[in-house]
Design a protein around this motif. Structure first.
Motif, short mmCIF file in Angstrom:
data_model
loop_
_atom_site.label_atom_id
_atom_site.label_comp_id
_atom_site.label_asym_id
_atom_site.label_seq_id
_atom_site.Cartn_x
_atom_site.Cartn_y
_atom_site.Cartn_z
N SER A 44 0.81 -1.21 0.00
CA SER A 44 0.00 0.00 0.00
C SER A 44 0.85 1.26 0.00
O SER A 44 0.54 2.24 -0.68
N ILE A 190 -6.70 6.28 1.10
CA ILE A 190 -7.85 5.52 1.64
C ILE A 190 -7.99 4.21 0.85
O ILE A 190 -8.13 3.14 1.43
N VAL A 193 -4.87 1.38 0.96
CA VAL A 193 -4.63 0.58 2.17
C VAL A 193 -5.60 -0.60 2.25
O VAL A 193 -5.24 -1.66 2.75
N LEU A 194 -6.82 -0.42 1.73
CA LEU A 194 -7.81 -1.52 1.79
C LEU A 194 -7.29 -2.82 1.16
O LEU A 194 -7.42 -3.88 1.78
N PRO A 195 -6.69 -2.80 -0.05
CA PRO A 195 -6.20 -4.07 -0.62
C PRO A 195 -5.08 -4.70 0.20
O PRO A 195 -4.88 -5.91 0.12
N ALA A 196 -4.37 -3.88 0.96
CA ALA A 196 -3.26 -4.43 1.76
C ALA A 196 -3.78 -5.47 2.74
O ALA A 196 -3.07 -6.41 3.09
#
Lengths: 245, 247
Positions: A44, A190, A193-196
């Motif tokens: 990320s 924003i 970071v979600l896929p991380a």
């Protein structure tokens, strides 16, 4: 300039592109110890870095229209990532003597199967150091990373241009560029970071089996970006309409 | 030792943050000291999420949380004047950051299936806390768009670093929060100095000096307290020369 509804859709599309791009960029924190394939940092953060480089590049062509902004963003982002990969490979190859090897491919677990680099046909098995999950960035991961960076840069530039278009009627040009830049960076962070969470700190890009979890990232980023886009649309509309408290 | 619960700390941070923003909004710049609690609350929630072994680093979660909070505050400042209607401004900022933070936390839990306890609560708390800090900083520094990236980065570092620095064997909430207080004082000190130098600062120089003085005093007290705690915590290690067995 584009109308606010189209700009809102562009923010959503840009946010989703940013989220999806992280799956394509090879990164791994343990890559710093040459213990895994990929650039030596979290996916990320690397994607965010590439995206920010893209936004900077896009800002230079803000007056030239939508297409040059998207192309500038995509190319700026890809350039940043390729330079990082090149320097990383030089350090790994000549600094510690570790050849670029895909760990997933070497163990026959890559998306397309086999133990050879899918593009160059170079054998990966046998070059991987014992106890590691590969090291460096072989050609197939470089290609995957470039595709990811192009997507991320284009996504960041889309958000940048959309926010710029929405806020320009309410504030001066230089302020609109500054605000659009920081909001685009915020949307990028924003969504990147979600896929991380899906990647669990490591991916080899599109040749990693984790690419199959991309639908989760897609849904999450779509919902998050939609909320953010609606907020930006509503507040810009209030500002442009003169409803300022 | 019993730890402070997330909702207790956030409840206090919310009240303190709103009080601080209202004070600053009415020209009492020293109200910035009330923004220290939101720093602690955000750092505590980053600790709450990161201690379960995230798929991302502490840095990422700090950047993400501040991105939600700061972006909400920046966007709202376009339409709602933080100077003339501070209460409306802070209400809008907190509400928007709550929605985005909560939505992201629920998605991370239900769609991505992270299975981190209270991830949605922690996400919302980080977003709202950083949103309040950003709102307070904007009140002091004025709507100078060139300073937005600076505000974003300085807040991010202050909330992500305490757990990142304290993590490892023997980490405890008290020491992490005390380090968060040190960094909160440091951040408000820098904001005060920048406000003095910024041409478009919205409060008089005397107000900026008050911020610098209060932050410097707070910094000295917090550093001394934190250093004492560090010495007390490493007592066993210093005494034996080896890490204690229970660690």
């Amino acid at each position: 300039m584009i109308d606010p509804v189209t700009a809102t859709i562009m923010i959503i599309a840009g946010g989703v592109l940013v989220g999806v791009c992280v799956h394509f960029i090879p990164a791994s924190a343990t890559g710093a110890m040459a213990a895994a394939t990929g650039i030596a940092t979290g996916p990320s953060m690397l994607s965010a870095g590439a995206g920010l480089a893209g936004i900077y590049a896009a800002a230079y062509s803000i007056d030239s229209g939508l297409a040059p902004v998207i192309i500038s963003g995509a190319v700026g982002s890809a350039l940043m990532l390729l330079i990082t990969i090149l320097c990383g490979n030089i350090v790994l190859a000549f600094g510690i003597g570790a050849p670029p090897v895909s760990g997933q491919t070497a163990s026959g677990k890559s998306t397309f199967g086999g133990t050879k680099d899918i593009i160059t046909g170079f054998e990966q098995e046998g070059y991987r150091s014992p106890g590691t999950d590969g090291h460096g960035m072989p050609f197939q991961t470089v290609v995957s990373g470039t595709i990811g960076a192009l997507m991320g840069g284009a996504g960041g530039a889309l958000v940048f241009y959309a926010v710029y278009s929405m806020t320009l009627p309410a504030i001066s040009t230089e302020n609109a560029v500054a605000l659009a830049g920081i909001v685009a960076a915020g949307v990028f962070l924003i969504n990147s970071v979600l896929p991380a969470y899906v990647l669990v700190g490591k991916t080899e890009g599109m040749f990693d089996m984790k690419i199959r979890s991309m639908h989760r990232t897609f849904i999450s980023c779509l919902v998050t970006s939609s909320i953010v886009a609606c907020v930006i649309y509503a507040i810009s509309w209030l500002a442009v309409s003169g409803v300022v408290a | 030792m019993k730890e402070i619960q997330i909702h207790t700390l956030f409840g206090a941070a919310l009240l303190s943050g709103i009080a601080g923003i209202l004070l600053i909004g009415h020209g009492i710049s020293i109200g910035i000291v009330f923004l220290w609690l939101p720093f602690l609350s955000a750092a505590n929630s980053i600790r709450g999420m990161a201690m379960y072994g995230l798929g991302t680093g502490n840095a990422s979660i700090g950047y993400w949380g501040t991105a939600v909070g700061a972006t909400s505050a920046f966007v709202v400042s376009l339409s709602v004047s933080c100077r003339s209607t501070p209460l409306l401004y802070v209400a809008a900022v907190v509400a928007i950051s709550l929605v985005i933070g909560l939505a992201t936390g629920i998605l991370a839990d239900k769609v991505i299936r992270m299975r981190i306890p209270r991830i949605e609560l922690n996400s919302a708390v980080i977003a709202m806390s950083t949103a309040m800090i950003t709102a307070g900083s904007l009140l002091i520094l004025g709507n100078d768009y060139g300073l937005y990236p600076f505000i974003y980065i300085i807040i991010t570092l202050a909330v992500l670093h305490p757990y990142n620095a304290s993590t490892g064997a023997g980490e405890n909430q008290k020491r992490t929060l005390l380090l968060a207080l040190v960094e909160a004082c440091m951040t408000t000190l820098v904001i005060g100095i920048v406000a003095m130098l910024a041409s478009r600062s919205s409060i008089p120089v005397s107000g900026d000096v008050a911020i610098v003085a209060a932050s410097a005093c707070g910094l000295v007290i917090a550093v001394v307290a934190w250093y004492r705690l560090v010495k007390s915590d490493i007592y066993e290690i210093r005494w034996t020369g080896y890490p204690p067995a229970e660690h």
